[in-house]
Design an enzyme around this catalytic site. Sequence first.
Site, mmCIF file in Angstrom:
data_model
loop_
_atom_site.group_PDB
_atom_site.id
_atom_site.type_symbol
_atom_site.label_atom_id
_atom_site.label_comp_id
_atom_site.label_asym_id
_atom_site.label_seq_id
_atom_site.Cartn_x
_atom_site.Cartn_y
_atom_site.Cartn_z
ATOM 1 C CE1 TYR A 177 45.221 40.622 47.959
ATOM 2 C CE2 TYR A 177 45.164 39.258 45.983
ATOM 3 C CZ TYR A 177 44.604 39.652 47.184
ATOM 4 O OH TYR A 177 43.428 39.073 47.610
ATOM 5 C CG PHE B 35 40.197 29.826 42.834
ATOM 6 C CD1 PHE B 35 40.593 29.289 44.062
ATOM 7 C CD2 PHE B 35 40.991 29.562 41.739
ATOM 8 C CE1 PHE B 35 41.735 28.500 44.190
ATOM 9 C CE2 PHE B 35 42.136 28.758 41.845
ATOM 10 C CZ PHE B 35 42.501 28.233 43.064
ATOM 11 C CE1 TYR C 206 43.559 45.086 29.784
ATOM 12 C CE2 TYR C 206 42.015 43.960 31.243
ATOM 13 C CZ TYR C 206 42.587 45.126 30.770
ATOM 14 O OH TYR C 206 42.186 46.336 31.286
HETATM 15 N N1 LIG Z 1 36.917 39.624 45.828
HETATM 16 C C1 LIG Z 1 37.568 38.509 45.507
HETATM 17 O O1 LIG Z 1 37.268 37.857 44.514
HETATM 18 C C2 LIG Z 1 38.695 38.004 46.401
HETATM 19 C C3 LIG Z 1 39.481 36.933 45.944
HETATM 20 C C4 LIG Z 1 40.496 36.454 46.770
HETATM 21 C C5 LIG Z 1 40.695 36.993 48.037
HETATM 22 N N2 LIG Z 1 39.944 38.043 48.443
HETATM 23 C C6 LIG Z 1 40.180 38.601 49.788
HETATM 24 O O2 LIG Z 1 38.936 38.671 50.469
HETATM 25 C C7 LIG Z 1 38.898 39.795 51.342
HETATM 26 C C8 LIG Z 1 37.664 40.631 51.059
HETATM 27 O O3 LIG Z 1 37.684 41.051 49.699
HETATM 28 P P1 LIG Z 1 36.583 42.068 49.148
HETATM 29 O O4 LIG Z 1 36.545 41.875 47.679
HETATM 30 O O5 LIG Z 1 35.354 41.940 49.939
HETATM 31 O O6 LIG Z 1 37.324 43.453 49.454
HETATM 32 P P2 LIG Z 1 36.715 44.856 49.954
HETATM 33 O O7 LIG Z 1 37.746 45.891 49.627
HETATM 34 O O8 LIG Z 1 35.335 45.050 49.449
HETATM 35 O O9 LIG Z 1 36.654 44.670 51.547
HETATM 36 C C9 LIG Z 1 37.768 44.857 52.393
HETATM 37 C C10 LIG Z 1 37.271 45.580 53.633
HETATM 38 O O10 LIG Z 1 38.350 45.726 54.569
HETATM 39 C C11 LIG Z 1 38.323 47.030 55.121
HETATM 40 N N3 LIG Z 1 39.708 47.337 55.560
HETATM 41 C C12 LIG Z 1 40.824 47.357 54.798
HETATM 42 N N4 LIG Z 1 41.904 47.648 55.548
HETATM 43 C C13 LIG Z 1 41.451 47.800 56.827
HETATM 44 C C14 LIG Z 1 42.101 48.083 58.062
HETATM 45 N N5 LIG Z 1 43.409 48.310 58.155
HETATM 46 N N6 LIG Z 1 41.329 48.159 59.181
HETATM 47 C C15 LIG Z 1 39.997 47.948 59.127
HETATM 48 N N7 LIG Z 1 39.336 47.657 57.976
HETATM 49 C C16 LIG Z 1 40.058 47.605 56.847
HETATM 50 C C17 LIG Z 1 37.814 47.917 53.995
HETATM 51 O O11 LIG Z 1 37.256 49.119 54.431
HETATM 52 C C18 LIG Z 1 36.763 46.997 53.345
HETATM 53 O O12 LIG Z 1 35.488 47.165 53.926
HETATM 54 C C19 LIG Z 1 40.228 40.520 51.146
HETATM 55 O O13 LIG Z 1 41.088 40.105 52.167
HETATM 56 C C20 LIG Z 1 40.704 40.015 49.796
HETATM 57 O O14 LIG Z 1 42.104 40.045 49.704
HETATM 58 C C21 LIG Z 1 38.951 38.565 47.652
#
Ligand SMILES: NC(=O)c1ccc[n+]([C@@H]2O[C@H](COP(=O)([O-])OP(=O)(O)OC[C@H]3O[C@@H](n4cnc5c(N)ncnc54)[C@H](O)[C@@H]3O)[C@@H](O)[C@H]2O)c1
Length: 329
Positions: free
Chosen positions: A141, A169, A206
């Site tokens: 990832y 974060f 954990y």
């Molecule tokens: N949640 C966290 O704490 C966190 C921390 C660090 C980074 N991130 C990054 O932030 C972003 C959002 O995270 P989140 O927690 O909201 O995730 P999430 O899974 O809720 O949202 C991701 C969205 O992207 C859409 N998606 C995925 N692949 C796709 C594609 N090929 N085409 C079109 N849409 C697509 C999904 O349907 C979903 O709505 C991600 O890139 C994640 O890696 C999140």
Amino acid sequence: MNILVTGGAGYIGSVVVEETLRAGHKTIVYDNLVKGHREMIAPDALFVEGDLLDRPLLEKTFVENDIEAVIHMAAYSLVGESVIDPAKYYMNNVVAGISLLDAMRDGGVSKIVFSSTAAVYGEPEKQPIEEADRTAPTNPYGDTKLAFEHALKGYERAYGIRYASLRYFNAAGASERCGEMHDPETHLIPIVLQAADGQREQVEIYGDDYPTRDGTCVRDYIHVIDLARAHVKALEILGERSAIFNLGCGGDGYTVNEVVEAARKITGREIRTRVSERRAGDPAVLIASSDRINSELGWRPEFQDLELIIESAWKWMQNKSENAAAKDA
Ligand SMILES: NC(=O)c1ccc[n+]([C@@H]2O[C@H](COP(=O)([O-])OP(=O)(O)OC[C@H]3O[C@@H](n4cnc5c(N)ncnc54)[C@H](O)[C@@H]3O)[C@@H](O)[C@H]2O)c1
């Protein structure tokens, strides 16, 4: 500006869309709903249901909406799954991401804000972590997110696409309308609240023998509204230059036990815990230095308080259950 938000139906994306709309930007959500939720999309946003790999649809969406900037949040983000099935992560987070960048280059869209992650640092050499520190992800990832950051550098140099890479974060909390609904849920705060709500029996901790103040891991939690507002600020600098920013709240962070205790206090419910083995590759402490974004963009967290964060997530979860019950009645 006219902004396309990929992943705008997801947890963080749906709150980012609320904030871009509040700032007066016309906002188009582009999401394939593989993980997202239609009902989380702000009513004032336009919605295009599509995949990042669908180049013709992407290009059509750029032209029809005169898109000027992209906030790219669509990705897969389960660390454990990325170890078991790295191909899935490289395909979506790198290959599909490049499809987006190519569509931007060909469509003359030259600004992008990217959702990166603290996972690019791997096991940090020091705390708090600064943007110039070594990047050495410990799972696919993190590798895919770092690979996309490298692509951004190359696309800037060669094609003039400016980027702001935001290394989040732990995003947590909820706005009034949007909250965390991952499946499976792997994030501590919603898991703890599910236990409080009777949706799960207990919370797995954990390891409680880390060299921290109570033996459990320390993490940096940032309210999702503060995080979302940073995207609006990041869009502003793209007229001048590219940048990488950490997005956390710094301070001392919070241990897993502190999160559970705060949730017990706020919910008034019993939350059972069970201590199990440490997970491989879980650093004892992960805390961001957000000095760079503070000084360069004037971003300051407004909701930096664990109880506020948990309270907002609990309120959202309770409203969701009440609405579901009212629908069933
Ligand atoms: N949640 C966290 O704490 C966190 C921390 C660090 C980074 N991130 C990054 O932030 C972003 C959002 O995270 P989140 O927690 O909201 O995730 P999430 O899974 O809720 O949202 C991701 C969205 O992207 C859409 N998606 C995925 N692949 C796709 C594609 N090929 N085409 C079109 N849409 C697509 C999904 O349907 C979903 O709505 C991600 O890139 C994640 O890696 C999140």
